[in-house]
Design an enzyme around this catalytic site. Structure first.
Site, short mmCIF file in Angstrom:
data_model
loop_
_atom_site.label_atom_id
_atom_site.label_comp_id
_atom_site.label_asym_id
_atom_site.label_seq_id
_atom_site.Cartn_x
_atom_site.Cartn_y
_atom_site.Cartn_z
N HIS A 296 -15.67 39.41 73.07
CA HIS A 296 -17.52 39.31 73.17
C HIS A 296 -17.84 40.01 74.35
O HIS A 296 -19.08 39.97 74.59
CB HIS A 296 -17.81 37.98 72.93
CG HIS A 296 -18.90 37.80 72.42
ND1 HIS A 296 -19.45 38.26 71.06
CD2 HIS A 296 -20.30 37.41 72.84
CE1 HIS A 296 -20.77 37.90 70.83
NE2 HIS A 296 -21.34 37.46 71.86
N SER B 53 -24.61 40.57 70.53
CA SER B 53 -24.79 38.93 70.12
C SER B 53 -26.37 38.93 69.59
O SER B 53 -26.51 39.43 68.75
CB SER B 53 -24.24 38.39 71.65
OG SER B 53 -23.84 36.99 70.86
N ASP C 228 -12.89 38.46 69.32
CA ASP C 228 -14.06 37.60 69.52
C ASP C 228 -13.80 36.21 68.90
O ASP C 228 -13.88 35.97 67.98
CB ASP C 228 -15.06 38.36 69.11
CG ASP C 228 -16.36 37.98 69.52
OD1 ASP C 228 -16.73 36.77 69.79
OD2 ASP C 228 -17.47 38.65 69.57
#
Length: 299
Positions: A278, A163, A243
């Protein structure tokens, strides 16, 4: 400054060390976790000779500490198999006493974005690029009792992340190619100057000059003269199609892919993993792939 060892944990035949040291970059104590594989885990605290091992740096995402991925990412089995050490830095200074640093999850504490802030009041402490590429390696690779230079090979280093940390891994690799042998990223923020997370962070840390933002944006950096037309980028990216942040346009891997194609750059592989989100379920599922990717260039 020497590291203080807060905890030592046995895992997959090696040892996870939870460390702390005083940082001159951030002006605060910084936590960092270090996984040592079996071949050097015992010799790190002794005088017995050992062959130095390569290093994979893992940069974490928003809100994370060094503990999150080292405890839930499941990188250590593959690292043990390949005889690779893993470094887990923190994501920002902590306790800098800046007004507003704890008001939101995506700016301030836990959200350093791996840049050196140029805007006050953040510029005094939020120097995460300098910390990651210069200060932390110098401390880790120091020989003797001060660091771990007796067991870590400073000539063999790769970088990965998730991320915000995926953004950090890609952008720092592209900006400092001589420091890292490869890069990879899980659900990275690929084009931060074009998404809400990046606009907030870059605007706050770097100011309103968007030309300055591009210097920290992997999609913009890959178009630069250092990489254009080259065929050996050595980058692996994984993104989950389930995600929510991908669906909301925070990650923008397609923009990165397009820039790679337009710049005629080779050596980049982007995988879209059906249904994955995620979370650490996603990270732990593909952790081995990312250690394997680094191992191709470190061993």
């Amino acid at each position: 400054m020497a590291f203080e060892t807060k905890a030592t944990i046995a895992t997959f035949g090696g040892k996870l060390l939870k460390l702390s040291h005083q940082s001159s970059s951030t002006g605060t104590p910084m936590a960092v976790n270090l996984y040592l594989p079996p071949s050097v885990a015992s010799s790190a605290s002794s005088t017995s000779p050992s062959r130095k091992v390569p290093v994979l740096i893992f940069l974490s995402g928003l809100t994370c500490t060094p503990d999150n991925c080292s405890e839930k990412g499941f990188f250590h089995a593959a690292a043990s198999r390949h005889n690779i050490a893993i470094v887990y830095p923190d994501t920002s200074p902590r306790g800098a006493s800046i007004a507003g640093e704890d008001e939101s999850y995506d700016f301030g504490t836990g959200a350093g974005f791996y840049v050196d802030a140029t805007q006050k009041p953040w510029s005094e402490n939020y120097k995460m690029e300098s910390y990651i590429v210069k200060e932390l390696p110098e401390a880790l690779f120091a020989p003797g009792s001060g660091g771990f230079g007796d067991v870590l090979d400073r000539t063999r280093v790769s970088i990965t992340g998730h991320s915000m940390g995926g953004h950090g891994a890609l952008s720092l690799y592209l900006k400092h190619p001589t420091l890292y042998r490869s890069a990879s990223a899980l659900a990275p923020i690929c084009n931060p100057s074009q998404c809400a997370w990046g606009e907030k962070a870059f605007g706050g840390y770097l100011g309103e000059d968007k030309a300055a933002w591009k210097k920290h944006d992997a999609t913009e950096l890959v178009r630069g003269s250092d990489w254009k037309g080259k065929d050996d980028l050595r980058v692996l990216v994984d993104v989950g199609t389930g995600d929510n942040f991908y669906k909301q346009g925070q990650l923008l891997p397609e923009n990165f892919e397009r820039a790679v194609q337009e710049a005629s750059v080779g050596g980049v592989k982007v995988n879209y993993r059906e249904d994955y989100d995620h979370s650490y379920f996603f990270i732990s599922t593909f952790a081995q792939d990312h250690v394997d990717h680094a191992a191709k260039y470190l061993l």
